[in-house]
Design a protein around this motif. Structure first.
Motif, PDB file in Angstrom:
ATOM      1  N   LEU A  20       0.804  -1.218   0.000  1.00  0.00           N
ATOM      2  CA  LEU A  20       0.000   0.000   0.000  1.00  0.00           C
ATOM      3  C   LEU A  20       0.840   1.272   0.000  1.00  0.00           C
ATOM      4  CD1 LEU A  20      -2.902  -1.049   2.400  1.00  0.00           C
ATOM      5  CD2 LEU A  20      -2.884  -1.010  -0.092  1.00  0.00           C
ATOM      6  N   LYS A  21       1.868   1.330   0.818  1.00  0.00           N
ATOM      7  CA  LYS A  21       2.700   2.542   0.853  1.00  0.00           C
ATOM      8  C   LYS A  21       3.402   2.798  -0.482  1.00  0.00           C
ATOM      9  CE  LYS A  21       3.431   3.007   5.818  1.00  0.00           C
ATOM     10  NZ  LYS A  21       4.437   2.984   6.895  1.00  0.00           N
ATOM     11  N   PRO A  22       4.023   1.781  -1.117  1.00  0.00           N
ATOM     12  CA  PRO A  22       4.612   2.024  -2.446  1.00  0.00           C
ATOM     13  C   PRO A  22       3.567   2.440  -3.489  1.00  0.00           C
ATOM     14  CG  PRO A  22       5.526   0.028  -1.514  1.00  0.00           C
ATOM     15  CD  PRO A  22       4.396   0.454  -0.613  1.00  0.00           C
ATOM     16  N   ASP A  23       2.372   1.825  -3.424  1.00  0.00           N
ATOM     17  CA  ASP A  23       1.300   2.211  -4.347  1.00  0.00           C
ATOM     18  C   ASP A  23       0.913   3.673  -4.138  1.00  0.00           C
ATOM     19  OD1 ASP A  23       1.241  -0.328  -5.406  1.00  0.00           O
ATOM     20  OD2 ASP A  23      -0.661  -0.912  -4.465  1.00  0.00           O
ATOM     21  N   LEU A  24       0.833   4.087  -2.880  1.00  0.00           N
ATOM     22  CA  LEU A  24       0.491   5.476  -2.561  1.00  0.00           C
ATOM     23  C   LEU A  24       1.570   6.425  -3.063  1.00  0.00           C
ATOM     24  CD1 LEU A  24      -1.383   7.503  -1.159  1.00  0.00           C
ATOM     25  CD2 LEU A  24      -0.130   7.030   0.969  1.00  0.00           C
ATOM     26  N   THR A  25       2.813   6.085  -2.829  1.00  0.00           N
ATOM     27  CA  THR A  25       3.926   6.923  -3.286  1.00  0.00           C
ATOM     28  C   THR A  25       3.916   7.055  -4.806  1.00  0.00           C
ATOM     29  OG1 THR A  25       5.251   6.231  -1.385  1.00  0.00           O
ATOM     30  CG2 THR A  25       6.444   7.172  -3.253  1.00  0.00           C
ATOM     31  N   ARG A  26       3.684   5.953  -5.485  1.00  0.00           N
ATOM     32  CA  ARG A  26       3.660   5.939  -6.957  1.00  0.00           C
ATOM     33  C   ARG A  26       2.494   6.788  -7.485  1.00  0.00           C
ATOM     34  NH1 ARG A  26       5.347   1.218  -7.331  1.00  0.00           N
ATOM     35  NH2 ARG A  26       3.415   0.173  -6.766  1.00  0.00           N
ATOM     36  N   ALA A  27       1.325   6.656  -6.873  1.00  0.00           N
ATOM     37  CA  ALA A  27       0.153   7.422  -7.318  1.00  0.00           C
ATOM     38  C   ALA A  27       0.357   8.916  -7.107  1.00  0.00           C
ATOM     39  CB  ALA A  27      -1.097   6.942  -6.575  1.00  0.00           C
ATOM     40  N   ILE A  28       0.954   9.284  -5.991  1.00  0.00           N
ATOM     41  CA  ILE A  28       1.224  10.701  -5.731  1.00  0.00           C
ATOM     42  C   ILE A  28       2.224  11.238  -6.744  1.00  0.00           C
ATOM     43  CG2 ILE A  28       2.291  12.302  -4.085  1.00  0.00           C
ATOM     44  CD1 ILE A  28       0.973  10.606  -1.842  1.00  0.00           C
ATOM     45  N   ALA A  29       3.268  10.458  -7.048  1.00  0.00           N
ATOM     46  CA  ALA A  29       4.270  10.893  -8.029  1.00  0.00           C
ATOM     47  C   ALA A  29       3.645  11.057  -9.415  1.00  0.00           C
ATOM     48  CB  ALA A  29       5.417   9.887  -8.089  1.00  0.00           C
ATOM     49  N   ILE A 113      -6.193  14.120 -13.141  1.00  0.00           N
ATOM     50  CA  ILE A 113      -5.936  14.557 -11.767  1.00  0.00           C
ATOM     51  C   ILE A 113      -7.027  14.028 -10.847  1.00  0.00           C
ATOM     52  CG2 ILE A 113      -5.893  16.586 -10.243  1.00  0.00           C
ATOM     53  CD1 ILE A 113      -4.407  18.053 -12.538  1.00  0.00           C
ATOM     54  N   ASP A 114      -8.274  14.106 -11.286  1.00  0.00           N
ATOM     55  CA  ASP A 114      -9.388  13.574 -10.488  1.00  0.00           C
ATOM     56  C   ASP A 114      -9.236  12.075 -10.246  1.00  0.00           C
ATOM     57  OD1 ASP A 114     -10.544  16.071 -10.303  1.00  0.00           O
ATOM     58  OD2 ASP A 114     -12.024  15.705 -11.885  1.00  0.00           O
ATOM     59  N   GLU A 115      -8.849  11.343 -11.293  1.00  0.00           N
ATOM     60  CA  GLU A 115      -8.667   9.891 -11.154  1.00  0.00           C
ATOM     61  C   GLU A 115      -7.572   9.569 -10.146  1.00  0.00           C
ATOM     62  OE1 GLU A 115      -7.964   8.117 -15.001  1.00  0.00           O
ATOM     63  OE2 GLU A 115      -9.803   8.999 -15.822  1.00  0.00           O
ATOM     64  N   TYR A 116      -6.433  10.269 -10.260  1.00  0.00           N
ATOM     65  CA  TYR A 116      -5.335  10.024  -9.321  1.00  0.00           C
ATOM     66  C   TYR A 116      -5.719  10.431  -7.902  1.00  0.00           C
ATOM     67  CZ  TYR A 116      -1.926   8.610 -12.823  1.00  0.00           C
ATOM     68  OH  TYR A 116      -1.250   7.928 -13.803  1.00  0.00           O
ATOM     69  N   THR A 117      -6.474  11.509  -7.762  1.00  0.00           N
ATOM     70  CA  THR A 117      -6.905  11.943  -6.435  1.00  0.00           C
ATOM     71  C   THR A 117      -7.821  10.895  -5.804  1.00  0.00           C
ATOM     72  OG1 THR A 117      -6.677  14.266  -7.069  1.00  0.00           O
ATOM     73  CG2 THR A 117      -8.066  13.793  -5.159  1.00  0.00           C
ATOM     74  N   ARG A 118      -8.727  10.331  -6.598  1.00  0.00           N
ATOM     75  CA  ARG A 118      -9.599   9.261  -6.086  1.00  0.00           C
ATOM     76  C   ARG A 118      -8.780   8.020  -5.716  1.00  0.00           C
ATOM     77  NH1 ARG A 118     -13.165  11.334  -9.879  1.00  0.00           N
ATOM     78  NH2 ARG A 118     -12.557   9.900 -11.514  1.00  0.00           N
ATOM     79  N   LEU A 119      -7.797   7.674  -6.558  1.00  0.00           N
ATOM     80  CA  LEU A 119      -6.939   6.525  -6.272  1.00  0.00           C
ATOM     81  C   LEU A 119      -6.166   6.734  -4.975  1.00  0.00           C
ATOM     82  CD1 LEU A 119      -5.639   3.810  -7.047  1.00  0.00           C
ATOM     83  CD2 LEU A 119      -3.986   5.115  -8.431  1.00  0.00           C
ATOM     84  N   ILE A 120      -5.612   7.917  -4.805  1.00  0.00           N
ATOM     85  CA  ILE A 120      -4.863   8.242  -3.587  1.00  0.00           C
ATOM     86  C   ILE A 120      -5.762   8.139  -2.365  1.00  0.00           C
ATOM     87  CG2 ILE A 120      -3.715  10.148  -2.359  1.00  0.00           C
ATOM     88  CD1 ILE A 120      -2.591  10.962  -5.186  1.00  0.00           C
ATOM     89  N   ALA A 121      -6.972   8.678  -2.461  1.00  0.00           N
ATOM     90  CA  ALA A 121      -7.921   8.598  -1.341  1.00  0.00           C
ATOM     91  C   ALA A 121      -8.268   7.142  -1.034  1.00  0.00           C
ATOM     92  CB  ALA A 121      -9.176   9.393  -1.660  1.00  0.00           C
ATOM     93  N   SER A 122      -8.431   6.334  -2.065  1.00  0.00           N
ATOM     94  CA  SER A 122      -8.756   4.922  -1.879  1.00  0.00           C
ATOM     95  C   SER A 122      -7.617   4.184  -1.167  1.00  0.00           C
ATOM     96  CB  SER A 122      -9.038   4.273  -3.235  1.00  0.00           C
ATOM     97  OG  SER A 122      -9.169   2.886  -3.105  1.00  0.00           O
ATOM     98  N   LYS A 124      -5.312   5.501   0.754  1.00  0.00           N
ATOM     99  CA  LYS A 124      -5.251   5.985   2.139  1.00  0.00           C
ATOM    100  C   LYS A 124      -6.337   5.331   2.984  1.00  0.00           C
ATOM    101  CE  LYS A 124      -3.078  10.487   1.419  1.00  0.00           C
ATOM    102  NZ  LYS A 124      -3.254  11.955   1.524  1.00  0.00           N
ATOM    103  N   ALA A 125      -7.516   5.147   2.411  1.00  0.00           N
ATOM    104  CA  ALA A 125      -8.609   4.494   3.134  1.00  0.00           C
ATOM    105  C   ALA A 125      -8.249   3.033   3.428  1.00  0.00           C
ATOM    106  CB  ALA A 125      -9.896   4.580   2.332  1.00  0.00           C
ATOM    107  N   GLN A 126      -7.607   2.363   2.465  1.00  0.00           N
ATOM    108  CA  GLN A 126      -7.191   0.978   2.685  1.00  0.00           C
ATOM    109  C   GLN A 126      -6.151   0.894   3.799  1.00  0.00           C
ATOM    110  OE1 GLN A 126      -5.845  -0.642  -1.043  1.00  0.00           O
ATOM    111  NE2 GLN A 126      -7.812  -0.306  -2.047  1.00  0.00           N
ATOM    112  N   ILE A 127      -5.208   1.826   3.799  1.00  0.00           N
ATOM    113  CA  ILE A 127      -4.195   1.855   4.851  1.00  0.00           C
ATOM    114  C   ILE A 127      -4.852   2.057   6.214  1.00  0.00           C
ATOM    115  CG2 ILE A 127      -2.260   3.185   5.810  1.00  0.00           C
ATOM    116  CD1 ILE A 127      -1.335   3.656   2.887  1.00  0.00           C
TER     117      ILE A 127
END
Length: 151
Positions: A20-29, A113-122, A124-127
């Motif tokens: 999850l953390k690497p996925d979050l880092t990748r999505a933010i980048a 940007i909206d798609e990545y923002t939703r992915l990031i929120a998802s 974070k919710a999983q974490i």
């Protein structure tokens, strides 16, 4: 704490740390890259609008030749500009054509940007969900900070 709970907690922590953390880092980048594209197109729009507003027909500018090496260039006719459309291709546009293309590109970028923002929120919710599960396994009170409990 029994070994079963320890094993479960360890698996959850590994899932957070390794997945999850690497996925979050990748999505933010990736979202940051899209923000950079958005700024480039916004700047281009402003430049074209300034050329139109000031009726600029020719100009003198610096051109990046690569590796941050610049050269002065004279542009005798600013009515047509070349726009990078991706994959190393450039298309010659009039100002109005370029503005229309930029508008379409900005719409696409906003959706990305909206798609990545939703992915990031998802993610974070999983974490958060996994961290709450760890707290439950550790039998910690609900008001205990999830971060304190894990790290």
């Amino acid at each position: 704490m029994d070994s079963y709970r320890q094993e479960k907690v360890q698996k959850f922590e590994e899932f957070v740390d390794r997945r999850l953390k690497p996925d979050l880092t990748r999505a933010i980048a990736e979202r940051d890259k899209v923000f950079e594209q958005q700024k480039i197109f916004s700047d281009l729009r402003k430049n074209i609008e300034n050329l139109e507003k000031n009726s600029v027909t020719s100009l003198r500018t610096l051109v990046n030749l690569g590796s941050e090496v610049y050269m002065q260039a004279d542009v005798p006719d600013t009515q047509h500009i070349f726009v990078d459309i991706g994959l190393g291709f450039h298309v010659e546009f009039t100002w109005s054509e370029a503005l229309k293309f930029i508008s379409q590109r900005e719409d696409k970028i906003a959706r990305q940007i909206d798609e990545y923002t939703r992915l990031i929120a998802s993610i974070k919710a999983q974490i958060k969900l996994v961290c709450e599960g760890i707290c439950e396994l550790l039998q910690l009170p609900a008001e205990t900070s999830v971060q304190e409990a894990i790290f």
